[in-house]
Design a protein around this motif. Structure first.
Motif, short mmCIF file in Angstrom:
data_model
loop_
_atom_site.label_atom_id
_atom_site.label_comp_id
_atom_site.label_asym_id
_atom_site.label_seq_id
_atom_site.Cartn_x
_atom_site.Cartn_y
_atom_site.Cartn_z
N ASP A 10 31.53 34.77 32.76
CA ASP A 10 30.94 36.10 32.61
C ASP A 10 31.76 36.97 31.66
O ASP A 10 31.25 37.94 31.11
N GLY A 11 33.01 36.65 31.50
CA GLY A 11 33.85 37.35 30.53
C GLY A 11 34.44 38.66 31.05
O GLY A 11 34.34 38.98 32.23
N PRO A 12 35.06 39.40 30.15
CA PRO A 12 35.79 40.62 30.51
C PRO A 12 34.91 41.73 31.10
O PRO A 12 35.43 42.66 31.68
N GLU A 13 33.63 41.62 30.96
CA GLU A 13 32.74 42.66 31.47
C GLU A 13 32.41 42.48 32.95
O GLU A 13 31.83 43.37 33.57
N PRO A 15 32.74 42.41 36.96
CA PRO A 15 33.49 43.27 37.89
C PRO A 15 34.78 42.62 38.40
O PRO A 15 35.81 43.27 38.52
N ARG A 16 34.73 41.33 38.68
CA ARG A 16 35.92 40.64 39.19
C ARG A 16 37.02 40.62 38.14
O ARG A 16 38.19 40.82 38.43
N PHE A 17 36.65 40.37 36.89
CA PHE A 17 37.62 40.36 35.79
C PHE A 17 38.27 41.74 35.67
O PHE A 17 39.48 41.85 35.47
N GLN A 18 37.48 42.79 35.81
CA GLN A 18 38.00 44.16 35.73
C GLN A 18 38.99 44.44 36.87
O GLN A 18 39.98 45.11 36.68
N GLU A 19 38.70 43.90 38.07
CA GLU A 19 39.63 44.04 39.19
C GLU A 19 40.96 43.38 38.86
O GLU A 19 42.02 43.94 39.11
N TRP A 20 40.89 42.17 38.29
CA TRP A 20 42.12 41.47 37.92
C TRP A 20 42.89 42.26 36.87
O TRP A 20 44.11 42.36 36.92
N LYS A 21 42.18 42.81 35.90
CA LYS A 21 42.83 43.57 34.84
C LYS A 21 43.52 44.81 35.39
O LYS A 21 44.67 45.09 35.05
N GLN A 22 42.84 45.54 36.25
CA GLN A 22 43.44 46.74 36.83
C GLN A 22 44.67 46.39 37.66
O GLN A 22 45.69 47.08 37.59
N SER A 23 44.58 45.32 38.41
CA SER A 23 45.71 44.87 39.23
C SER A 23 46.89 44.48 38.34
O SER A 23 48.04 44.86 38.59
N GLY A 24 46.61 43.75 37.28
CA GLY A 24 47.66 43.32 36.35
C GLY A 24 48.28 44.51 35.61
O GLY A 24 49.50 44.58 35.44
N ASP A 25 47.44 45.44 35.18
CA ASP A 25 47.94 46.63 34.49
C ASP A 25 48.85 47.46 35.40
O ASP A 25 49.90 47.96 34.97
N ALA A 26 48.47 47.58 36.68
CA ALA A 26 49.29 48.33 37.63
C ALA A 26 50.63 47.64 37.84
O ALA A 26 51.68 48.30 37.90
N LEU A 27 50.62 46.32 37.94
CA LEU A 27 51.86 45.56 38.12
C LEU A 27 52.78 45.74 36.90
O LEU A 27 53.98 45.98 37.05
N LEU A 28 52.22 45.64 35.71
CA LEU A 28 53.02 45.81 34.49
C LEU A 28 53.60 47.23 34.39
O LEU A 28 54.75 47.41 34.00
N ALA A 29 52.81 48.23 34.75
CA ALA A 29 53.30 49.61 34.73
C ALA A 29 54.44 49.81 35.72
O ALA A 29 55.44 50.47 35.42
N ARG A 30 54.31 49.22 36.89
CA ARG A 30 55.36 49.32 37.91
C ARG A 30 56.65 48.64 37.42
O ARG A 30 57.74 49.18 37.55
N ARG A 31 56.53 47.47 36.82
CA ARG A 31 57.70 46.77 36.30
C ARG A 31 58.37 47.57 35.18
O ARG A 31 59.59 47.62 35.10
N GLU A 32 57.57 48.16 34.31
CA GLU A 32 58.12 48.97 33.22
C GLU A 32 58.87 50.19 33.76
O GLU A 32 59.94 50.53 33.28
N ALA A 33 58.30 50.83 34.78
CA ALA A 33 58.96 51.99 35.39
C ALA A 33 60.29 51.57 36.03
O ALA A 33 61.30 52.28 35.89
N GLU A 34 60.32 50.42 36.69
CA GLU A 34 61.56 49.92 37.29
C GLU A 34 62.58 49.60 36.22
O GLU A 34 63.77 49.88 36.37
#
Length: 60
Positions: A10-13, A15-34
């Motif tokens: 189904d690609g990046p559009e 809903p499940r892919f978007q959930e994964w992306k948001q989760s990954g983006d949040a993890l990367l932001a948290r690591r960068e802040a640390e």
């Protein structure tokens, strides 16, 4: 496995892919802040990765 294959198909559009992306983006932001917090604590003793460290040679 079939659900993952369907999500990739189904690609990046999808809903499940978007959930994964948001989760990954949040993890990367948290690591960068640390990382920034750790760099702040160590102050001048830390050389950023983007800057090459000076190589000091010793005379025998």
């Amino acid at each position: 496995m079939l659900e993952i294959a369907k999500t990739w198909k189904d690609g990046p559009e999808s809903p499940r892919f978007q959930e994964w992306k948001q989760s990954g983006d949040a993890l990367l932001a948290r690591r960068e802040a640390e990382r920034k917090l750790t760099a702040k604590k160590t102050g001048e003793t830390e050389t950023p990765v983007s800057e090459p460290a000076a190589i000091q040679t010793t005379q025998p």
